[in-house]
Design a protein around this motif. Structure first.
Motif, PDB file in Angstrom:
ATOM      1  N   UNK A   1       0.858  -1.190  -0.055  1.00  0.00           N
ATOM      2  CA  UNK A   1       0.057   0.026   0.019  1.00  0.00           C
ATOM      3  C   UNK A   1       0.832   1.322   0.020  1.00  0.00           C
ATOM      4  N   UNK A   2       2.051   1.284   0.727  1.00  0.00           N
ATOM      5  CA  UNK A   2       2.920   2.221   0.611  1.00  0.00           C
ATOM      6  C   UNK A   2       3.874   2.364  -0.330  1.00  0.00           C
ATOM      7  N   UNK A   3       4.364   3.669  -0.928  1.00  0.00           N
ATOM      8  CA  UNK A   3       5.210   3.586  -2.103  1.00  0.00           C
ATOM      9  C   UNK A   3       6.542   3.629  -1.145  1.00  0.00           C
ATOM     10  N   UNK A   4       7.513   3.876  -1.967  1.00  0.00           N
ATOM     11  CA  UNK A   4       9.015   3.652  -1.378  1.00  0.00           C
ATOM     12  C   UNK A   4       9.460   4.689  -0.543  1.00  0.00           C
ATOM     13  N   UNK A   5       9.189   5.884  -1.029  1.00  0.00           N
ATOM     14  CA  UNK A   5       9.234   7.157   0.153  1.00  0.00           C
ATOM     15  C   UNK A   5       8.681   6.906   1.438  1.00  0.00           C
ATOM     16  N   UNK A   6       7.357   6.559   1.409  1.00  0.00           N
ATOM     17  CA  UNK A   6       6.622   6.294   2.658  1.00  0.00           C
ATOM     18  C   UNK A   6       7.340   5.076   3.326  1.00  0.00           C
ATOM     19  N   UNK A   7       7.710   4.137   2.865  1.00  0.00           N
ATOM     20  CA  UNK A   7       8.466   2.865   3.506  1.00  0.00           C
ATOM     21  C   UNK A   7       9.734   3.474   4.205  1.00  0.00           C
ATOM     22  N   UNK A   8      10.643   4.143   3.350  1.00  0.00           N
ATOM     23  CA  UNK A   8      11.778   4.656   3.838  1.00  0.00           C
ATOM     24  C   UNK A   8      11.649   5.877   5.155  1.00  0.00           C
ATOM     25  N   UNK A   9      10.541   6.505   4.876  1.00  0.00           N
ATOM     26  CA  UNK A   9      10.277   7.500   6.037  1.00  0.00           C
ATOM     27  C   UNK A   9       9.833   6.719   7.200  1.00  0.00           C
ATOM     28  N   UNK A  10       9.031   5.744   7.074  1.00  0.00           N
ATOM     29  CA  UNK A  10       8.376   4.964   8.263  1.00  0.00           C
ATOM     30  C   UNK A  10       9.712   4.322   8.808  1.00  0.00           C
ATOM     31  N   UNK A  11      10.307   3.723   7.883  1.00  0.00           N
ATOM     32  CA  UNK A  11      11.442   2.983   8.641  1.00  0.00           C
ATOM     33  C   UNK A  11      12.540   3.489   9.231  1.00  0.00           C
ATOM     34  N   UNK A  12      12.692   4.995   8.827  1.00  0.00           N
ATOM     35  CA  UNK A  12      13.582   5.788   9.721  1.00  0.00           C
ATOM     36  C   UNK A  12      12.922   6.317  10.987  1.00  0.00           C
ATOM     37  N   UNK A  13      11.473   6.501  10.989  1.00  0.00           N
ATOM     38  CA  UNK A  13      11.060   6.879  12.232  1.00  0.00           C
ATOM     39  C   UNK A  13      10.744   5.558  13.148  1.00  0.00           C
ATOM     40  N   UNK A  14      10.643   4.366  12.711  1.00  0.00           N
ATOM     41  CA  UNK A  14      10.832   3.110  13.494  1.00  0.00           C
ATOM     42  C   UNK A  14      11.846   2.863  14.156  1.00  0.00           C
ATOM     43  N   UNK A  15      13.485   3.326  13.444  1.00  0.00           N
ATOM     44  CA  UNK A  15      14.470   2.734  13.929  1.00  0.00           C
ATOM     45  C   UNK A  15      15.262   3.885  14.643  1.00  0.00           C
ATOM     46  N   UNK A  16      14.965   5.206  14.739  1.00  0.00           N
ATOM     47  CA  UNK A  16      15.544   6.436  15.092  1.00  0.00           C
ATOM     48  C   UNK A  16      14.463   7.225  15.767  1.00  0.00           C
ATOM     49  N   UNK A  17      13.308   6.794  15.875  1.00  0.00           N
ATOM     50  CA  UNK A  17      12.075   7.984  16.354  1.00  0.00           C
ATOM     51  C   UNK A  17      12.351   9.445  16.092  1.00  0.00           C
ATOM     52  N   UNK A  18      12.843   9.474  14.957  1.00  0.00           N
ATOM     53  CA  UNK A  18      13.023  10.736  14.276  1.00  0.00           C
ATOM     54  C   UNK A  18      12.148  10.757  13.209  1.00  0.00           C
ATOM     55  N   UNK A  19      11.367  11.939  13.078  1.00  0.00           N
ATOM     56  CA  UNK A  19      10.764  12.181  11.860  1.00  0.00           C
ATOM     57  C   UNK A  19      11.444  13.032  10.797  1.00  0.00           C
ATOM     58  N   UNK A  20      11.513  12.274   9.403  1.00  0.00           N
ATOM     59  CA  UNK A  20      12.291  13.021   8.331  1.00  0.00           C
ATOM     60  C   UNK A  20      11.059  13.409   7.340  1.00  0.00           C
ATOM     61  N   UNK A  21      10.988  14.536   6.934  1.00  0.00           N
ATOM     62  CA  UNK A  21       9.920  15.019   5.735  1.00  0.00           C
ATOM     63  C   UNK A  21      10.650  15.488   4.483  1.00  0.00           C
ATOM     64  N   UNK A  22      11.867  15.907   4.543  1.00  0.00           N
ATOM     65  CA  UNK A  22      12.291  16.401   3.331  1.00  0.00           C
ATOM     66  C   UNK A  22      13.013  15.159   2.484  1.00  0.00           C
ATOM     67  N   UNK A  23      12.371  15.258   1.299  1.00  0.00           N
ATOM     68  CA  UNK A  23      12.561  14.145   0.542  1.00  0.00           C
ATOM     69  C   UNK A  23      14.019  13.736   0.070  1.00  0.00           C
ATOM     70  N   UNK A  24      14.870  14.555   0.073  1.00  0.00           N
ATOM     71  CA  UNK A  24      16.395  14.396   0.000  1.00  0.00           C
ATOM     72  C   UNK A  24      16.968  13.673   1.296  1.00  0.00           C
TER      73      UNK A  24
END
Length: 187
Positions: A38-61
């Motif tokens: 259901x999620x695209x690659x960017x959403x997956x990467x963003x979610x993975x970062x949140x899961x692993x670091x507890x940090x929300x990252x919003x900027x695509x780069x």
């Protein structure tokens, strides 16, 4: 992994420090999440970062840069580094047919992996959650003796017939390969 240095659990990128929880069970959760269609690659990467670091990252780069760093330095699951385009899509890579054979699936093979760790190392993976890091888990998994169940299953999945094999042995190995094939269709 270097035996003379502690395992890293943080890194700095673009002036921001990220602390990574790289316990094996959390990494397996990330892999499971990446199977989400259901999620695209960017959403997956963003979610993975949140899961692993507890940090929300919003900027695509930043999402692509942070995920690429985590993938390269903490997961180390691929021999070749995944390269992403400017939109966060993985760039195509030429593959040969042998690379397409899946030898292990952490969900399908969970019981055999668990039993093998108990047999070889007396490590209860359920009790080791949150403590055993991904790199330690992979090192131990790769070092499992050949007499463990998961090692035998991997050996069956990777078997290729040779001219010295008897017809009975070939027949039995093909039967076992069908039994343990990860890519078979659910019936």
């Amino acid at each position: 992994m270097k035996l003379n240095e502690p395992l890293d659990n943080s890194f700095e990128l673009n002036g921001r420090t990220y602390t990574v929880d790289h316990s094996f069970d959390l990494m397996l959760d990330v892999f499971e999440m990446f199977d989400n269609e259901v999620m695209n690659d960017i959403e997956k990467m963003r979610t993975a970062i949140l899961m692993l670091t507890d940090e929300a990252v919003d900027n695509l780069e930043d999402i692509v840069a942070v995920w690429s760093y985590i993938d390269e330095h903490f997961l180390k699951t691929k021999k070749e580094r995944v390269v992403y385009d400017r939109n966060g899509n993985p760039m195509p890579v030429a593959k040969n047919e042998e690379d397409d054979i899946r030898l292990i699936d952490f969900e399908v093979d969970a019981m055999d992996i668990y039993a093998s760790f108990m047999q070889a190392y007396n490590i209860n993976l359920l009790e080791a959650q949150g403590e055993l890091t991904w790199i330690e888990f992979v090192a131990l998994l790769n070092g499992l003796p050949t007499d463990t169940s998961i090692s035998r299953i991997v050996q069956i999945r990777s078997w290729k017939p040779s001219k010295n094999d008897s017809s009975e042995y070939r027949s039995e190995m093909r039967r076992l390969q069908r039994k343990y094939n990860l890519d078979r269709k659910e019936e």
